[in-house]
Each structure stands twice: as structure tokens, then as C-alpha cells.
Design a protein around this motif. Structure first.
Motif, PDB file in Angstrom:
ATOM      1  N   SER A   1       0.192  -9.708  10.730  1.00 50.40           N
ATOM      2  CA  SER A   1      -0.001 -10.364  12.025  1.00 50.40           C
ATOM      3  C   SER A   1      -0.175 -11.864  11.862  1.00 50.40           C
ATOM      4  N   ALA A   2      -0.956 -12.272  10.867  1.00 50.29           N
ATOM      5  CA  ALA A   2      -1.181 -13.696  10.632  1.00 50.29           C
ATOM      6  C   ALA A   2       0.117 -14.390  10.231  1.00 50.29           C
ATOM      7  N   ALA A   3       0.892 -13.753   9.361  1.00 51.62           N
ATOM      8  CA  ALA A   3       2.158 -14.350   8.935  1.00 51.62           C
ATOM      9  C   ALA A   3       3.127 -14.470  10.099  1.00 51.62           C
ATOM     10  N   LYS A   4       3.201 -13.420  10.923  1.00 50.83           N
ATOM     11  CA  LYS A   4       4.134 -13.443  12.049  1.00 50.83           C
ATOM     12  C   LYS A   4       3.701 -14.432  13.119  1.00 50.83           C
ATOM     13  N   ALA A   5       2.389 -14.618  13.302  1.00 56.90           N
ATOM     14  CA  ALA A   5       1.913 -15.656  14.211  1.00 56.90           C
ATOM     15  C   ALA A   5       2.248 -17.039  13.662  1.00 56.90           C
ATOM     16  N   GLY A   6       2.134 -17.207  12.344  1.00 52.07           N
ATOM     17  CA  GLY A   6       2.503 -18.472  11.721  1.00 52.07           C
ATOM     18  C   GLY A   6       3.962 -18.815  11.927  1.00 52.07           C
ATOM     19  N   ILE A   7       4.815 -17.804  11.929  1.00 53.36           N
ATOM     20  CA  ILE A   7       6.246 -18.026  12.152  1.00 53.36           C
ATOM     21  C   ILE A   7       6.492 -18.590  13.543  1.00 53.36           C
ATOM     22  N   LEU A   8       5.704 -18.159  14.530  1.00 51.74           N
ATOM     23  CA  LEU A   8       5.845 -18.697  15.879  1.00 51.74           C
ATOM     24  C   LEU A   8       5.509 -20.184  15.903  1.00 51.74           C
ATOM     25  N   GLY A   9       4.417 -20.567  15.240  1.00 52.95           N
ATOM     26  CA  GLY A   9       4.062 -21.977  15.178  1.00 52.95           C
ATOM     27  C   GLY A   9       5.127 -22.789  14.460  1.00 52.95           C
ATOM     28  N   LEU A  10       5.651 -22.259  13.357  1.00 57.87           N
ATOM     29  CA  LEU A  10       6.709 -22.928  12.613  1.00 57.87           C
ATOM     30  C   LEU A  10       7.951 -23.112  13.482  1.00 57.87           C
ATOM     31  N   THR A  11       8.276 -22.106  14.274  1.00 64.57           N
ATOM     32  CA  THR A  11       9.439 -22.183  15.154  1.00 64.57           C
ATOM     33  C   THR A  11       9.311 -23.334  16.141  1.00 64.57           C
ATOM     34  N   LEU A  12       8.139 -23.464  16.757  1.00 59.24           N
ATOM     35  CA  LEU A  12       7.932 -24.519  17.747  1.00 59.24           C
ATOM     36  C   LEU A  12       8.042 -25.907  17.121  1.00 59.24           C
ATOM     37  N   VAL A  13       7.448 -26.065  15.944  1.00 58.15           N
ATOM     38  CA  VAL A  13       7.511 -27.361  15.263  1.00 58.15           C
ATOM     39  C   VAL A  13       8.944 -27.686  14.852  1.00 58.15           C
ATOM     40  N   ALA A  14       9.633 -26.713  14.282  1.00 61.28           N
ATOM     41  CA  ALA A  14      11.004 -26.949  13.827  1.00 61.28           C
ATOM     42  C   ALA A  14      11.924 -27.285  14.993  1.00 61.28           C
ATOM     43  N   ALA A  15      11.748 -26.602  16.121  1.00 63.70           N
ATOM     44  CA  ALA A  15      12.579 -26.893  17.292  1.00 63.70           C
ATOM     45  C   ALA A  15      12.393 -28.334  17.739  1.00 63.70           C
ATOM     46  N   ALA A  16      11.154 -28.811  17.717  1.00 63.68           N
ATOM     47  CA  ALA A  16      10.872 -30.178  18.145  1.00 63.68           C
ATOM     48  C   ALA A  16      11.384 -31.207  17.136  1.00 63.68           C
ATOM     49  N   GLU A  17      11.215 -30.924  15.853  1.00 61.71           N
ATOM     50  CA  GLU A  17      11.584 -31.904  14.832  1.00 61.71           C
ATOM     51  C   GLU A  17      13.076 -31.986  14.567  1.00 61.71           C
ATOM     52  N   LEU A  18      13.779 -30.867  14.696  1.00 69.22           N
ATOM     53  CA  LEU A  18      15.171 -30.814  14.251  1.00 69.22           C
ATOM     54  C   LEU A  18      16.185 -31.005  15.361  1.00 69.22           C
ATOM     55  N   ALA A  19      15.741 -31.104  16.599  1.00 72.22           N
ATOM     56  CA  ALA A  19      16.686 -31.257  17.710  1.00 72.22           C
ATOM     57  C   ALA A  19      17.578 -32.473  17.530  1.00 72.22           C
ATOM     58  N   ARG A  20      17.029 -33.539  16.982  1.00 73.59           N
ATOM     59  CA  ARG A  20      17.801 -34.781  16.812  1.00 73.59           C
ATOM     60  C   ARG A  20      18.966 -34.604  15.845  1.00 73.59           C
ATOM     61  N   TYR A  21      18.919 -33.551  15.043  1.00 71.54           N
ATOM     62  CA  TYR A  21      19.989 -33.300  14.076  1.00 71.54           C
ATOM     63  C   TYR A  21      20.950 -32.206  14.534  1.00 71.54           C
ATOM     64  N   GLY A  22      20.866 -31.816  15.792  1.00 70.57           N
ATOM     65  CA  GLY A  22      21.771 -30.790  16.315  1.00 70.57           C
ATOM     66  C   GLY A  22      21.367 -29.372  15.957  1.00 70.57           C
ATOM     67  N   VAL A  23      20.071 -29.157  15.673  1.00 71.28           N
ATOM     68  CA  VAL A  23      19.583 -27.848  15.245  1.00 71.28           C
ATOM     69  C   VAL A  23      18.714 -27.247  16.347  1.00 71.28           C
ATOM     70  N   GLN A  24      19.019 -26.028  16.738  1.00 70.41           N
ATOM     71  CA  GLN A  24      18.187 -25.265  17.666  1.00 70.41           C
ATOM     72  C   GLN A  24      17.466 -24.164  16.900  1.00 70.41           C
ATOM     73  N   VAL A  25      16.181 -23.969  17.218  1.00 67.38           N
ATOM     74  CA  VAL A  25      15.367 -22.998  16.498  1.00 67.38           C
ATOM     75  C   VAL A  25      14.645 -22.116  17.515  1.00 67.38           C
ATOM     76  N   ASN A  26      14.879 -20.818  17.432  1.00 70.85           N
ATOM     77  CA  ASN A  26      14.232 -19.849  18.304  1.00 70.85           C
ATOM     78  C   ASN A  26      13.680 -18.705  17.463  1.00 70.85           C
ATOM     79  N   ALA A  27      12.885 -17.850  18.092  1.00 70.42           N
ATOM     80  CA  ALA A  27      12.326 -16.699  17.392  1.00 70.42           C
ATOM     81  C   ALA A  27      12.474 -15.455  18.245  1.00 70.42           C
ATOM     82  N   ILE A  28      12.573 -14.321  17.575  1.00 71.08           N
ATOM     83  CA  ILE A  28      12.577 -13.030  18.244  1.00 71.08           C
ATOM     84  C   ILE A  28      11.378 -12.221  17.773  1.00 71.08           C
TER      85      ILE A  28
END
Length: 303
Positions: A172-199
């Protein structure tokens, strides 16, 4: 099939079985060339064999698609780097990364040892971070060279990451961490043409068949198999394609024929005293706010 991913190259981790295999097959069916990563380990992460990844590659090729096997450990810098390198060296590009690899070592918290904690967090969370980091470095270099990518990352969380799950504190902790990582990556990488989502998928796999045996059974009447892993893959394919332009930083639950966009933490009722609270005042305020707030959804397995 519609050829939604024609011309794209996708790397899928943990793709030898279950959800990863279904995603790899579905991406290939829509025209993607696929790097099939899998260590071939057991349900608890022990052992290892090259067979599962190669079998999926053989399935894709038998259906007329293109695929290559990758047996590296994506929770190591070397394995993650070689995953990206395999895509570039074999097909000349990388467009989509599907982070899916993982395993379980379930224990109640009082019985959960440090080794079981570290192993699950390593594979799920670090195993998302490292491939994402190496892929992102490639896409940033492409963008800076004037070749703006239409890159997509699909991370795999879980209902356990959204709500928690009794007996799965590490998972549960690891999977919750993945959600936080997804949000950060989406914000940081948009300028490079990268979209990041999670299921957050629910399906019958080696990881779930023992935990949720009753609800994961295959229907005997030949009807719709709501727990088949392939039910989740169409959303993954779409998120991994250029057709999902503009969708980033989102989390989707997917189970059977149901897709839900999740609405994460956001402010609820609030009180601002404008000065420091006493402990008794803070407690009274907290109880008032709780009474006004929506009740939380129950943790999986809680009674």
C-alpha cells in the motif's frame, strides 16, 4: 484493430504474465513495437527465468507484431538504463513506458519484517522511478535537440495505494508513493512533451488470485469475465498513444467494464482561528470538521 499505436515503440515492465502481458499484447495489436521486460520471478519475487518474457514476444510475433525481450532488473540503474537502450538500439526510438512490474510479500504490520518492506518498496516504487528517470532523460534530450516527443508514461498503482489494504502495509505504501511520483513527473516533464498518468487496476493475476480468490473466479457460464487482465489494457493503450493528448497527472481505476477517474486529496471543511490553538481547542475543531466532512472509504479488508 485501429492501429492507434502504429509507429510507436512501447516498453512494458513485468510483461511476462498477467496485466503486463495483456498490455504488451494489446499495444502490439494496435501497431506498437514492444519491449517486453520480465525477470521471470515467482509471486514473492524470488527465482527468475527468461522464459515468460520470450513467450510473450513469441506470441506477439506469431500474431504478426514486432517485439523484443528484456530480462534486466528495472529496480537497478543498470537494468532501467538497458531497458531504454534496448528500445533505442532495436527500434530507434521510445514513445511509451508502461511501468507494471511488482510482487507481493504480505504480512500484518506487527509481522512485517524489514526485508519484506524493502523488497516490495524497491520493486514497486524504485522500479517505477528508475525506468521513468532514464526514459525522461532521453525524452528531455530529444526535446532539447528540437525533436519534441509525444511521449507517454502509464504507471501502475492500486486500490491499496488509494485506500490502504489490511495485511499489505508495504504494498500500500509503495503504491501510494507511485501516485505521488506520477503527479510530480506529470508536472516536471510536460515541457518535454511527456504525459504521465497512473492506473489502479483490478484483475485476476498471480498477485491477486490468492488474496481475492472468491471475487477473482472465472465465470463458468461463458459470460463476461470482469476480472480478465485484458479488460484493463484498452485504457493503457489509449493513455500510451498520441490520441490521449492533453491528459496528464490523472489516476484512473479500471475494473471489468468500468473506468473511474479518481479525485485525489483536496481541501475539505476548514476552520481558521487566526491565532494558535490550545490542544483542547484544536481537538474540538478537529471533531467539528470531521462531523462536516465526507467519511473516508473503508480500507480493503477492514472490518
Amino acid at each position: 484493430m485501429t492501429g492507434l499505436c502504429t509507429g510507436r515503440v512501447a516498453a512494458v515492465t513485468g510483461a511476462g504474465r498477467g496485466l503486463g502481458r495483456a498490455h504488451a499484447l494489446a499495444l502490439a495489436a494496435e501497431g506498437a513495437k514492444v519491449v517486453v521486460n520480465d525477470l521471470g520471478v515467482g509471486r514473492d519475487g524470488t527465482g527468475g527465468a527468461a522464459g515468460p518474457a520470450q513467450r510473450v514476444v513469441d506470441e506477439i510475433r506469431a500474431l504478426g507484431g514486432e517485439a523484443v525481450a528484456h530480462g534486466g532488473d528495472i529496480a537497478t540503474a543498470e537494468g532501467a538504463a538497458s531497458l531504454v537502450a534496448t528500445a533505442l538500439e532495436t527500434y530507434g526510438r521510445l514513445d511509451t513506458l508502461v511501468n507494471n512490474a511488482g510482487f507481493l510479500r504480505d504480512r500484518m504490520l506487527v509481522n512485517l519484517g524489514e526485508d519484506a518492506w524493502d523488497a516490495v518498496v524497491r520493486v514497486h516504487l524504485k522500479g517505477h522511478f528508475l525506468p521513468l528517470s532514464h526514459a525522461a532523460a532521453h525524452w528531455r534530450a530529444e526535446a532539447k535537440a528540437g525533436r519534441m516527443p509525444e511521449a507517454r508514461v502509464v504507471n501502475t498503482s492500486s486500490g491499496a495505494g488509494l485506500l490502504g489494504s489490511v495485511g499489505q502495509g508495504n504494498y500500500s505504501a509503495a503504491k501510494a508513493g507511485i501516485l505521488g511520483l506520477t503527479l510530480v513527473a506529470a508536472a516536471e516533464l510536460a515541457r518535454y512533451g511527456v504525459q504521465v498518468n497512473a492506473i489502479a487496476p483490478a484483475a485476476r493475476t498471480r498477485m491477486t488470485e490468492h488474496t481475492f480468490a472468491e471475487t477473482m473466479a472465472v465465470p463458468q457460464d461463458g459470460g463476461f469475465d470482469a476480472m480478465a487482465p485484458g479488460n484493463v489494457s484498452p485504457l493503457v493503450v489509449w493513455l500510451g498513444s498520441a490520441a490521449s493528448a492533453g491528459v496528464t497527472g490523472r489516476v484512473f481505476e479500471s475494473e471489468g467494464g468500468r473506468i473511474t477517474v479518481m479525485e485525489g486529496w483536496r481541501p475539505g471543511p476548514t476552520i481558521d482561528k487566526g491565532a494558535r490553538w490550545t490542544p483542547a481547542e484544536a481537538g474540538a475543531a478537529a471533531l467539528k470538521l470531521i462531523a462536516e466532512a465526507e467519511p473516508p472509504l473503508p480500507v480493503y479488508g477492514a472490518r
